[in-house]
Structures are given as C-alpha cells and as structure tokens.
Design a protein around this motif. Sequence first.
Motif, PDB file in Angstrom:
ATOM      1  N   UNK A 199       0.872  -1.182   0.000  1.00 49.58           N
ATOM      2  CA  UNK A 199       0.000   0.000   0.000  1.00 49.58           C
ATOM      3  C   UNK A 199       0.902   1.223   0.000  1.00 49.58           C
ATOM      4  N   UNK A 200       0.690   2.118  -0.932  1.00 46.17           N
ATOM      5  CA  UNK A 200       1.477   3.340  -0.996  1.00 46.17           C
ATOM      6  C   UNK A 200       0.650   4.488  -1.516  1.00 46.17           C
ATOM      7  N   UNK A 201       1.279   5.643  -1.613  1.00 51.41           N
ATOM      8  CA  UNK A 201       0.565   6.840  -2.051  1.00 51.41           C
ATOM      9  C   UNK A 201       0.367   6.882  -3.558  1.00 51.41           C
ATOM     10  N   UNK A 202       1.179   6.145  -4.308  1.00 50.00           N
ATOM     11  CA  UNK A 202       1.234   6.335  -5.747  1.00 50.00           C
ATOM     12  C   UNK A 202      -0.063   5.962  -6.459  1.00 50.00           C
ATOM     13  N   UNK A 203      -0.725   4.893  -5.986  1.00 46.58           N
ATOM     14  CA  UNK A 203      -1.882   4.403  -6.724  1.00 46.58           C
ATOM     15  C   UNK A 203      -2.789   3.588  -5.813  1.00 46.58           C
ATOM     16  N   UNK A 204      -4.030   3.426  -6.246  1.00 45.22           N
ATOM     17  CA  UNK A 204      -4.975   2.568  -5.545  1.00 45.22           C
ATOM     18  C   UNK A 204      -4.413   1.155  -5.527  1.00 45.22           C
ATOM     19  N   UNK A 205      -4.387   0.488  -4.383  1.00 50.48           N
ATOM     20  CA  UNK A 205      -3.785  -0.849  -4.310  1.00 50.48           C
ATOM     21  C   UNK A 205      -4.548  -1.885  -5.138  1.00 50.48           C
ATOM     22  N   UNK A 206      -3.808  -2.879  -5.574  1.00 48.27           N
ATOM     23  CA  UNK A 206      -4.369  -4.017  -6.297  1.00 48.27           C
ATOM     24  C   UNK A 206      -4.783  -5.064  -5.262  1.00 48.27           C
ATOM     25  N   UNK A 207      -6.054  -5.472  -5.286  1.00 43.42           N
ATOM     26  CA  UNK A 207      -6.565  -6.394  -4.273  1.00 43.42           C
ATOM     27  C   UNK A 207      -5.849  -7.748  -4.320  1.00 43.42           C
ATOM     28  N   UNK A 208      -5.463  -8.192  -5.495  1.00 45.42           N
ATOM     29  CA  UNK A 208      -4.764  -9.478  -5.586  1.00 45.42           C
ATOM     30  C   UNK A 208      -3.417  -9.417  -4.883  1.00 45.42           C
ATOM     31  N   UNK A 209      -2.710  -8.311  -5.040  1.00 46.60           N
ATOM     32  CA  UNK A 209      -1.425  -8.162  -4.366  1.00 46.60           C
ATOM     33  C   UNK A 209      -1.604  -8.080  -2.853  1.00 46.60           C
ATOM     34  N   UNK A 210      -2.630  -7.363  -2.414  1.00 48.03           N
ATOM     35  CA  UNK A 210      -2.914  -7.309  -0.986  1.00 48.03           C
ATOM     36  C   UNK A 210      -3.215  -8.699  -0.438  1.00 48.03           C
ATOM     37  N   UNK A 267     -14.458  -5.339   0.000  1.00 46.07           N
ATOM     38  CA  UNK A 267     -14.052  -3.934  -0.088  1.00 46.07           C
ATOM     39  C   UNK A 267     -14.688  -3.284  -1.304  1.00 46.07           C
ATOM     40  N   UNK A 268     -15.244  -2.109  -1.106  1.00 52.21           N
ATOM     41  CA  UNK A 268     -15.747  -1.345  -2.241  1.00 52.21           C
ATOM     42  C   UNK A 268     -14.611  -1.036  -3.198  1.00 52.21           C
ATOM     43  N   UNK A 269     -14.842  -1.222  -4.516  1.00 48.44           N
ATOM     44  CA  UNK A 269     -13.744  -0.978  -5.448  1.00 48.44           C
ATOM     45  C   UNK A 269     -13.817   0.405  -6.085  1.00 48.44           C
ATOM     46  N   UNK A 270     -14.824   1.198  -5.719  1.00 48.55           N
ATOM     47  CA  UNK A 270     -14.913   2.570  -6.227  1.00 48.55           C
ATOM     48  C   UNK A 270     -14.228   3.519  -5.252  1.00 48.55           C
ATOM     49  N   UNK A 271     -13.886   4.707  -5.737  1.00 44.94           N
ATOM     50  CA  UNK A 271     -13.283   5.710  -4.862  1.00 44.94           C
ATOM     51  C   UNK A 271     -14.094   6.987  -4.940  1.00 44.94           C
ATOM     52  N   UNK A 272     -14.153   7.677  -3.842  1.00 39.88           N
ATOM     53  CA  UNK A 272     -14.925   8.921  -3.746  1.00 39.88           C
ATOM     54  C   UNK A 272     -14.423   9.962  -4.740  1.00 39.88           C
ATOM     55  N   UNK A 322     -11.612   3.934   2.516  1.00 39.75           N
ATOM     56  CA  UNK A 322     -12.032   3.507   3.854  1.00 39.75           C
ATOM     57  C   UNK A 322     -11.735   2.029   4.068  1.00 39.75           C
ATOM     58  N   UNK A 323     -12.128   1.199   3.113  1.00 43.56           N
ATOM     59  CA  UNK A 323     -12.017  -0.242   3.304  1.00 43.56           C
ATOM     60  C   UNK A 323     -10.577  -0.730   3.290  1.00 43.56           C
ATOM     61  N   UNK A 324      -9.768  -0.209   2.386  1.00 40.56           N
ATOM     62  CA  UNK A 324      -8.389  -0.701   2.266  1.00 40.56           C
ATOM     63  C   UNK A 324      -7.454   0.015   3.236  1.00 40.56           C
ATOM     64  N   UNK A 325      -7.435   1.319   3.217  1.00 40.36           N
ATOM     65  CA  UNK A 325      -6.547   2.057   4.124  1.00 40.36           C
ATOM     66  C   UNK A 325      -6.962   1.838   5.576  1.00 40.36           C
ATOM     67  N   UNK A 326      -8.271   1.871   5.846  1.00 36.76           N
ATOM     68  CA  UNK A 326      -8.743   1.782   7.219  1.00 36.76           C
ATOM     69  C   UNK A 326      -8.728   0.377   7.789  1.00 36.76           C
ATOM     70  N   UNK A 327      -9.201  -0.611   7.010  1.00 38.61           N
ATOM     71  CA  UNK A 327      -9.398  -1.959   7.541  1.00 38.61           C
ATOM     72  C   UNK A 327      -8.232  -2.918   7.305  1.00 38.61           C
ATOM     73  N   UNK A 328      -7.713  -2.925   6.095  1.00 39.50           N
ATOM     74  CA  UNK A 328      -6.814  -4.012   5.702  1.00 39.50           C
ATOM     75  C   UNK A 328      -5.532  -4.069   6.543  1.00 39.50           C
TER      76      UNK A 328
END
Length: 298
Positions: A73-84, A119-124, A139-145
């Motif tokens: 998880x980094x600032x550059x891009x939305x994380x890939x769920x498979x990699x997570x 996890x919701x795959x859309x972003x605000x 919320x789902x990835x940064x907050x929960x994962x």
Amino acid sequence: MAPQLETSPPHLHGAAAGDAGRPACADWTIDQDWQRYTPQQHATWRTLFQRQSALLPGRACDAFVAGMQALPIGAEQIPDFEQLSEVLMRHTGWQVVAVPGLVPDEVFFDHLAHRRFPAGQFIRSPQQLDYLEEPDVFHDVFGHVPMLMNPVIADFVQAYGLGGLRARQLCVLPQLARVYWYTVEFGLVREHGGLRIYGSGIASSYAESVFALDDASPNRIGFQLERVMRTRYRIDDFQESYFVLDRLEDLLALAKIDFGPLYAQIAGKPEYEPGELVAGDTVLTRGTGSYHARRRRG
C-alpha cells in the motif's frame, strides 16, 4: 440537521443495493478491474493517503503501523486487491474481494466468516474527501486491511462474521452490530501511555482522527461488553463516546464468547444514548458534549 442514530448494521451506511445493483455472482463479488482506474482516481487516493499518513504517526496503534508497512500500500496508486491478498494470506489467511459497495447482511457476514474482506472498489470524488456515505476503497483498504495483518484482529473479525450469521437468525443483530461499530470501526486502545486509534472509521478519516483523540467533546470510556451492546451510535457524524480497550489482545476473549446468554441477559433492558454516561463506567475522559450540542441547536 441533527446527527442520525443507527438505522442499520455497521458495515452499511444505508440500505443494501437493490436488484439493479446486484452483481451476477451470488456472493456479490466483482472484478476490481484495476486497469480502469483513471489518473484522477489515483490522484484522489494519493491526496487521501498522504493526508492520513502525515497525521497518524503517534495516533495510530502499533498494529496499524506494522500492517501498513508490511502491505503493498502506498501513495502512488490505488492498491491491487490481488497483491494485498497474497500478503494477507501468508500472514493471517485473509483476502480482499471487490464488491460494488453496499451488500446484504448475510453476504457480508459470510465473507467475514470465511476470512474474505469485502471492499468497495470505487473511490470517492475529489469533492467528497471528508465525508462519504458509502464505504469506498480508501475507507475499506486504508482503514481496515492493515489491521487484518494482526492475528488478534484477524481472528476477531472472522468470529464477528460467524456471530453475525447467528445473530441475524436470532433477530438480535443490532446488539452485535454495536460491538463491531465500537471496536473495528471506532475503537481506541491504550498504548504508550496514551490512547491510540485502531478503528478503521477513525483511521481513514482526517477529521475524526483529530476529534477522537484531541477534542474535549466526546466521552472516552473503558470497554465493557454488555455496556457496548446496549449503546446506540451515530452513523453520519463523529461519535459521542469512544470505548477504549486496555490492549488489543482483549478482543481474543470476545472472539471466544458465546453471545447467546448475553442476548438473553440484555433483552428488555434500557438502551443507552451515544453520549450517556452510566453507573459502572470507567470514565477516562468525561466529555463536554459541546460539539453535538451545537449540532442539535443548528
């Protein structure tokens, strides 16, 4: 408008999607379709990530920090769920699955019971940086994962999924939902001589990360299970009370509890309002209530 009280289980901030939004899969999973994220969407993630990352040192608990450091998880891009999921599976047996947003209760609980985090795959949008009604990928990835990398939280959330399926059958879901709300979503823990954030609803919110720890308005109360099960919560504003664990490991005991007798024990007992203090509370901070008083007047 006054803050609204709970009207639904804690993973929802409204009703589940109707038939028009139902995916083809019975478990409501969809492809994350990572390639379809636009540069603007990655930029929104970057703005949110950098803002929270600058704020949370000294506020987030050690488990959150360790989980964030160990995940891709980094600032550059939305994380890939498979990699997570690859990293999570090696550590705690969890994986992240994409869903369109809100899902029915039974689907949500079934995923958790099988160590799948929906996890919701859309972003605000950039106009919704500070508040979003539905839980999105930030919320789902940064907050929960990151917390799912911790064995205690990993076991507790799975136990909650199993308990949710049972509570739904017994028609006592609101009481169990409050346990999730005041722990996984909005929990605080004693650490390093102070209080730290482990709840995802706080960790993923800039404003609530400050409010929960620094503001004089909310109560901060020692966690007690029956008390929490009888306490209502806010769904669209800061919480009036936060419940504090002495240590994260205390959740292991909750994961092993048979909630059946507890449901019978609290049946018919009065419920507590979100900002109410009651006899037997271990009050760490007696809040002024000023924030929500202003909201009610407004």
